[in-house]
Enzyme design. Structure first.
Site, short mmCIF file in Angstrom:
data_model
loop_
_atom_site.label_atom_id
_atom_site.label_comp_id
_atom_site.label_asym_id
_atom_site.label_seq_id
_atom_site.Cartn_x
_atom_site.Cartn_y
_atom_site.Cartn_z
N ARG A 21 11.66 -29.39 -3.47
CA ARG A 21 12.48 -28.52 -4.41
C ARG A 21 13.26 -27.26 -3.70
O ARG A 21 13.02 -27.22 -2.69
CB ARG A 21 11.79 -28.33 -5.62
CG ARG A 21 10.52 -27.45 -5.37
CD ARG A 21 9.94 -26.51 -6.35
NE ARG A 21 10.79 -25.64 -6.34
CZ ARG A 21 11.36 -24.31 -5.78
NH1 ARG A 21 10.31 -24.32 -4.89
NH2 ARG A 21 12.20 -23.57 -6.23
N GLY A 22 14.26 -26.90 -4.63
CA GLY A 22 14.88 -25.68 -4.01
C GLY A 22 16.18 -26.32 -3.83
O GLY A 22 16.40 -27.32 -3.19
N ARG A 64 18.36 -35.49 -9.22
CA ARG A 64 18.26 -34.34 -9.70
C ARG A 64 19.76 -34.14 -10.29
O ARG A 64 20.58 -33.61 -9.68
CB ARG A 64 18.02 -32.95 -8.90
CG ARG A 64 16.51 -33.12 -8.35
CD ARG A 64 15.44 -32.87 -9.32
NE ARG A 64 15.64 -31.35 -10.13
CZ ARG A 64 15.15 -30.57 -9.96
NH1 ARG A 64 14.41 -30.23 -8.61
NH2 ARG A 64 15.29 -29.38 -10.69
N CYS A 130 12.16 -17.29 -10.49
CA CYS A 130 11.76 -18.73 -9.92
C CYS A 130 11.64 -18.53 -8.50
O CYS A 130 11.06 -17.52 -7.95
CB CYS A 130 12.89 -19.66 -10.18
SG CYS A 130 12.45 -21.46 -9.88
N ASP A 199 21.39 -22.85 -8.22
CA ASP A 199 21.43 -24.55 -8.12
C ASP A 199 23.03 -24.97 -8.38
O ASP A 199 23.22 -25.79 -7.60
CB ASP A 199 20.63 -25.16 -9.40
CG ASP A 199 19.21 -24.84 -9.18
OD1 ASP A 199 18.77 -23.65 -9.57
OD2 ASP A 199 18.60 -25.81 -8.56
N ASN A 209 21.11 -21.75 -12.96
CA ASN A 209 19.91 -21.29 -12.31
C ASN A 209 18.99 -21.86 -13.06
O ASN A 209 18.97 -22.11 -14.31
CB ASN A 209 20.08 -19.96 -11.71
CG ASN A 209 18.93 -19.85 -10.64
OD1 ASN A 209 18.71 -20.53 -9.66
ND2 ASN A 209 18.04 -18.67 -10.81
N LYS A 210 17.47 -21.59 -12.53
CA LYS A 210 16.27 -21.89 -13.43
C LYS A 210 16.43 -21.29 -14.83
O LYS A 210 16.96 -20.34 -15.01
CB LYS A 210 15.22 -21.30 -12.57
CG LYS A 210 13.86 -21.76 -13.21
CD LYS A 210 13.63 -23.16 -13.34
CE LYS A 210 13.81 -23.90 -11.92
NZ LYS A 210 13.75 -25.51 -11.97
P1 RI2 Z 1 17.46 -22.19 -3.03
C1 RI2 Z 1 15.49 -23.93 -7.51
O1 RI2 Z 1 15.56 -25.16 -8.49
C2 RI2 Z 1 15.67 -22.59 -8.51
O2 RI2 Z 1 16.14 -22.69 -9.76
C3 RI2 Z 1 16.17 -21.86 -7.39
O3 RI2 Z 1 16.66 -20.53 -7.85
C4 RI2 Z 1 17.29 -22.63 -6.88
O4 RI2 Z 1 16.79 -24.05 -6.57
C5 RI2 Z 1 17.86 -22.07 -5.48
O5 RI2 Z 1 16.97 -22.27 -4.54
P2 RI2 Z 1 14.28 -26.08 -8.55
O6 RI2 Z 1 14.46 -27.22 -7.41
O7 RI2 Z 1 18.43 -23.12 -2.75
O8 RI2 Z 1 13.03 -25.16 -8.33
O9 RI2 Z 1 18.00 -20.74 -2.87
O10 RI2 Z 1 14.53 -26.88 -9.93
O11 RI2 Z 1 16.19 -22.54 -2.25
#
Ligand code: RI2
Length: 321
Positions: A21-22, A64, A130, A199, A209-210
């Site tokens: 994730r991220g 996703r 998050c 996101d 975003n989250k």
């Molecule tokens: P980076 C994550 O989504 C969070 O919402 C976080 O703020 C965003 O991605 C950006 O993350 P999820 O995968 O790309 O937890 O900066 O649903 O790592």
């Protein structure tokens, strides 16, 4: 399991189930999965080979629905394959594209952290929501510069990714206080700056975003606390430029409660929300610090008017493949 030892299907399953994730990371892993799939399925008929790779790429895009980074990663990985002479060249282009996409997106984080840390005031109390790689990198850089007094990390229900943030910061010696999401307004009175990732960024400057991010932005706005977004340009959505809305992913109710214990109760679990440009003081990208209302310029920077006008988004997110 190491990145290279996972099968392409395991990577997509990991993204879907959020073991991977991220926002930026899932784009990089989708790109890697396409490369691994292409390496494992090479056939001499170029048309057949490309069709099969595109089928896999569509699966990757469906994992996703909100993540623009998946679309960007897939599009950049497949760029130019139709013009290849034969299947071997298709594979070679995918390898080169994927390596470049992954490397550049990692480099972007360092550039963002460097710029964004300059905007953190001295002796700052920071609130973050998050777990964002870009936000954590920014806070760590500000800490190296001796600017961080305290970080409030929200728990980030339902999946509690804020705990990852708290641990990552604490392991690097940053003073961090974990708070439940609903304590954000209580603590905002002592916060100097809010730093969150993204996101997706829409062409009108709205940041997706989250879930809960927009509430924090409203609270920050009420108390005149600067609200800074740190986001790579691969998160800026060309689809919104063409009029589409970012689809907000709704995940399974079981992430919130065990439904067996609540017969007859409906559960809603949207995992992202949109923060309007009006509540965002700056978006820090690897190409510079911009006001959210300039998001449109980044889409142009990435895609160019000519490319944009030729892109077929009729199939929504999957229109690119
Ligand atoms: P980076 C994550 O989504 C969070 O919402 C976080 O703020 C965003 O991605 C950006 O993350 P999820 O995968 O790309 O937890 O900066 O649903 O790592």
């Amino acid at each position: 399991m190491s990145e290279e030892s996972m099968t392409p299907e395991e990577i997509l399953d990991g993204i879907r189930k959020m073991r991977i994730r991220g926002a930026a990371e899932i784009g990089r892993r989708a790109s890697l999965a396409i490369r691994l799939h292409a390496e494992g399925t090479l056939v001499s008929d170029k048309g057949e080979y490309i069709s099969d790779i595109k089928r896999f790429a569509r699966d990757a895009l469906s994992t996703r629905p909100t993540a623009v980074t998946l679309w960007t990663g897939v599009t950049m990985t497949l760029r130019g394959i139709e013009d290849a002479r034969d299947s071997e060249e298709v594979l070679e282009r995918i390898r080169v594209n994927s390596e470049r996409f992954i490397n550049e997106s990692k480099l972007a984080i360092g550039a963002i952290a460097e710029m964004a840390a300059k905007r953190v005031p001295n002796d700052a109390t920071i609130l973050t929501h998050c777990n964002s790689t870009a936000a954590v990198a920014t806070i760590l850089r500000a800490h190296e510069l001796g600017k961080v007094k305290m970080v409030y990390a929200t728990e980030s229900r339902p999946k509690r990714q804020g705990l990852i943030t708290a641990r990552q910061l604490s392991e690097r010696g940053v003073p961090v206080t974990l708070i439940v999401d609903s304590a954000a307004r209580f603590h905002m009175k002592s916060v100097d700056i809010v730093i969150v990732g993204a996101d997706a960024v829409a062409s009108n400057g709205a940041v997706i975003n989250k879930i809960g991010t927009s509430q924090i932005a409203l609270i920050a706005h009420e108390r005149r606390v600067p609200f800074m977004v740190v986001a790579e340009t691969i998160k800026f959505s060309p689809h919104t430029f063409k009029g589409e809305l970012v689809k907000i992913e709704e995940r399974d109710a079981s992430e919130v409660v065990d439904l067996k214990d609540y017969p007859g109760v409906a559960v809603s679990n949207p995992v992202f929300d949109a923060t309007p440009a009006d509540y965002i003081d700056a978006i820090v990208t690897e190409v510079g610090v911009i006001p959210a209302t300039a998001a449109y310029e980044i889409v142009l920077h990435n895609e160019g008017v000519k490319v944009l006008s030729n892109l077929d988004f009729s199939g929504g997110w999957s229109g690119a493949v």
